[in-house]
Design an enzyme around this catalytic site. Sequence first.
Site, PDB file in Angstrom:
ATOM      1  CE  LYS A  54       1.949   5.435   2.989  1.00  0.00           C
ATOM      2  NZ  LYS A  54       2.270   4.195   1.833  1.00  0.00           N
ATOM      3  CD  GLN A  98      -0.363   2.970  -0.280  1.00  0.00           C
ATOM      4  OE1 GLN A  98       0.840   3.371  -0.268  1.00  0.00           O
ATOM      5  NE2 GLN A  98      -0.888   2.525   0.154  1.00  0.00           N
ATOM      6  CG  ASP A 121       6.158  -0.524   1.732  1.00  0.00           C
ATOM      7  OD1 ASP A 121       5.644   0.381   2.578  1.00  0.00           O
ATOM      8  OD2 ASP A 121       5.465  -0.974   1.230  1.00  0.00           O
TER       9      ASP A 121
HETATM   10  N1  GUN Z   1      -1.722  -0.201   1.593  1.00  0.00           N
HETATM   11  C1  GUN Z   1      -1.725  -0.132   2.861  1.00  0.00           C
HETATM   12  N2  GUN Z   1      -0.618   0.381   3.387  1.00  0.00           N
HETATM   13  C2  GUN Z   1       0.550   0.073   2.622  1.00  0.00           C
HETATM   14  C3  GUN Z   1       2.017   0.968   3.555  1.00  0.00           C
HETATM   15  O1  GUN Z   1       2.604   0.599   4.086  1.00  0.00           O
HETATM   16  N3  GUN Z   1       2.218   0.287   2.172  1.00  0.00           N
HETATM   17  C4  GUN Z   1       2.302  -0.225   1.342  1.00  0.00           C
HETATM   18  N4  GUN Z   1       2.753  -0.381  -0.046  1.00  0.00           N
HETATM   19  N5  GUN Z   1       0.236  -0.150   0.770  1.00  0.00           N
HETATM   20  C5  GUN Z   1      -0.360  -0.314   1.978  1.00  0.00           C
END
Ligand code: GUN
Length: 286
Positions: A54, A98, A121
Amino acid sequence: MTAQVLDGKAIAAACRRDIRQAVQRRLGAGLRPPGLAVVLVGDDAASEVYVNAKARDCRQVGFHSVVERIAATVAQEALEARILALNADTSIHGFLVQLPLPEHIDANRIIDLIDPAKDVDGFHPYNIGRLALRRPALRSCTPMGVMLLLDRTGMECRGAQATVISASNHIGRPMSLELLQAGCTVTVTHRFTRDVAAAARQADILISAVGKPGLVQGDWIKPGAVVIDVGITRDERGKLHGDVDFDAAAKAAAWITPVPGGVGPMTRVALLLNTLQAADEVLDDG
Ligand code: GUN
């Protein structure tokens, strides 16, 4: 029939070029670059990979990017204080925490505290509610990424039969709402569903997000279907697998996503688009 492959990696790269241009336009207008913060609690290896990807995407498109690393032993109250600080930070237009979080942390309370206008998100109950009420605001990233992929097939979603194998909060449920919004007739399967194969076989659009390699077999695929594989499982040798038996399914499907290189890169594009949208909606952001 042999399916065409929906190359998420290439489509995502093209989307990032467009996003980069939108960032340049913001800068040209005297506005700040969109700012994304990712909060990483603990040292989960898979989360580390996702978070680094990211941050790399952000650099590529010219976003301001911050990764906040927090010890796994953090107390609920201290993490909540970090969320409130990010809500107030005007250099950050969007942020996410996350997942998964350590067991002693109440993840729902954390998500509920995020300012919905910064919830890139799309996990906050407000944003899920907006989608449910046909007034999408910030949309959940994986379902949004899947809709971007469906768009590339040129398939008419209106009236299509869609089956979503998963009823999870972060993927299955918002995915079903996205498809409903697009005019599909939607079936959602879950652990109490009696005949998942039968639900799959009627699907013009089949989406699986379970995390069980080989679950979706070749004879589950309606000829000409679009098959989107959201499942991702790492085997003991480190190789990634989706839910779909790719070779068998590709014989019947019209379009199919690979794993890796299908949905994953598009989830990250959706995150960038949400952050850009969150930034664009801030008034007086110079
Ligand atoms: N863990 C795995 N995929 C994601 C996601 O898209 N967002 C978040 N916050 N945690 C994740």
